[in-house]
Design an enzyme around this catalytic site. Sequence first.
Site, mmCIF file in Angstrom:
data_model
loop_
_atom_site.group_PDB
_atom_site.id
_atom_site.type_symbol
_atom_site.label_atom_id
_atom_site.label_comp_id
_atom_site.label_asym_id
_atom_site.label_seq_id
_atom_site.Cartn_x
_atom_site.Cartn_y
_atom_site.Cartn_z
ATOM 1 C CG ASN A 9 -1.720 1.228 1.416
ATOM 2 O OD1 ASN A 9 -1.835 2.035 0.485
ATOM 3 N ND2 ASN A 9 -2.301 1.398 2.591
ATOM 4 C CD1 TRP A 10 3.409 1.010 -2.921
ATOM 5 C CD2 TRP A 10 3.567 2.287 -4.756
ATOM 6 N NE1 TRP A 10 4.164 0.334 -3.850
ATOM 7 C CE2 TRP A 10 4.277 1.088 -4.986
ATOM 8 C CE3 TRP A 10 3.523 3.241 -5.784
ATOM 9 C CZ2 TRP A 10 4.939 0.820 -6.183
ATOM 10 C CZ3 TRP A 10 4.177 2.972 -6.978
ATOM 11 C CH2 TRP A 10 4.883 1.781 -7.168
ATOM 12 C CE LYS A 11 0.117 3.303 4.716
ATOM 13 N NZ LYS A 11 0.115 3.398 6.165
ATOM 14 C CG HIS A 95 -5.693 1.549 5.243
ATOM 15 N ND1 HIS A 95 -5.257 2.510 6.126
ATOM 16 C CD2 HIS A 95 -4.657 0.697 5.053
ATOM 17 C CE1 HIS A 95 -3.990 2.251 6.442
ATOM 18 N NE2 HIS A 95 -3.605 1.158 5.797
ATOM 19 C CD GLU A 97 -2.866 5.256 6.830
ATOM 20 O OE1 GLU A 97 -2.874 5.388 5.585
ATOM 21 O OE2 GLU A 97 -1.908 4.752 7.449
ATOM 22 C CD GLU A 167 -3.436 -3.074 7.290
ATOM 23 O OE1 GLU A 167 -2.290 -3.202 6.861
ATOM 24 O OE2 GLU A 167 -4.142 -2.078 7.044
ATOM 25 N N GLY A 173 2.380 1.781 10.818
ATOM 26 C CA GLY A 173 3.278 2.920 10.701
ATOM 27 C C GLY A 173 3.968 3.293 11.997
ATOM 28 C CB SER A 213 5.313 -2.160 11.897
ATOM 29 O OG SER A 213 4.841 -0.836 12.122
ATOM 30 N N GLY A 234 2.926 -1.336 4.249
ATOM 31 C CA GLY A 234 2.903 0.109 3.979
ATOM 32 C C GLY A 234 4.304 0.612 3.700
ATOM 33 N N GLY A 235 4.931 1.214 4.719
ATOM 34 C CA GLY A 235 6.242 1.849 4.559
ATOM 35 C C GLY A 235 7.270 1.026 3.799
HETATM 36 C C1 PEP Z 1 -0.689 -0.147 6.125
HETATM 37 O O1 PEP Z 1 -0.800 1.063 5.975
HETATM 38 O O2 PEP Z 1 -1.567 -0.907 5.705
HETATM 39 C C2 PEP Z 1 0.484 -0.638 6.821
HETATM 40 C C3 PEP Z 1 0.489 -1.886 7.221
HETATM 41 O O3 PEP Z 1 1.517 0.255 7.028
HETATM 42 P P1 PEP Z 1 2.952 -0.060 7.687
HETATM 43 O O4 PEP Z 1 3.459 -1.335 7.055
HETATM 44 O O5 PEP Z 1 3.788 1.117 7.339
HETATM 45 O O6 PEP Z 1 2.717 -0.227 9.141
#
Ligand code: PEP
Length: 250
Positions: A9-11, A95, A97, A167, A173, A213, A234-235
């Site tokens: 997920n590049w956001k 998600h 967010e 999640e 994050g 994470s 994500g990151g």
């Molecule tokens: C996400 O946004 O779905 C996510 C899992 O982010 P991160 O891996 O950065 O925690």
Amino acid sequence: MRKKIIAGNWKMNNNKSETKQLISSINNLLKFRDNLRVIIAPSFTNLESAVGYSSDSFIEVSSQNVHHKTSGAYTGEVSAAMLLSIGINIAIIGHSERREYFNEDELLLFEKVKTTLDNGMEVIFCFGENINERRANKHFDVVSSQIKNVLFKLKDSEFKKIILAYEPVWAIGTGETANPTQIQEMHSHIRKLIAAKYGNKLSQSTPILYGGSVKSNNAVEIFSNKDVDGGLIGGASLNSEDFINIINSI
Ligand code: PEP
């Protein structure tokens, strides 16, 4: 046997040339595996280019969001049919967010899921408890109701098109991950819920991803849990080497 899935997920990151560059470096390092799906979710403006940049690889492209109505006077929004018309067959819905910053509630999420499935697309449905719910030991109840209130309104044939992504919000994050025991017990809980609603066969074939994470140094441990079928990243999906290391960990 369930396929493994790693989704990035590049956001709200990467412009068009960065999108091209990242896909090309992932592609250079990526080795095809029969039982593996690799999905990336760039932002709306880069989806069509991303489909083109990944046309000679097995990378699939997903949107990060979709509107709940099929068309009409919804300024600034993007419909499932529009996504389909540029080769996007998957949408991330729910998600944390979007739930938090855009006030997406379960009624809306159900409409989004339904409209997306009605258009023949797949859904990556995200859910998970926040830190207060975890501390109050309510995480199983919270996750159960998040799944029941949206996904369990679907028919069997619709539910088959869902990829679940557990999640925990406190792990997204933050650099903090749920530990393997917390992950496995939740994934097993989810699989039992699905079995009670749709039967054991469908439960056993449903992919359940973990997100929060996931990094190259913890991916092996996370993916070794028997009910974890992959990750929503994500990151770490923004760096080709990290993303490939995570893919190679499953
Ligand atoms: C996400 O946004 O779905 C996510 C899992 O982010 P991160 O891996 O950065 O925690």
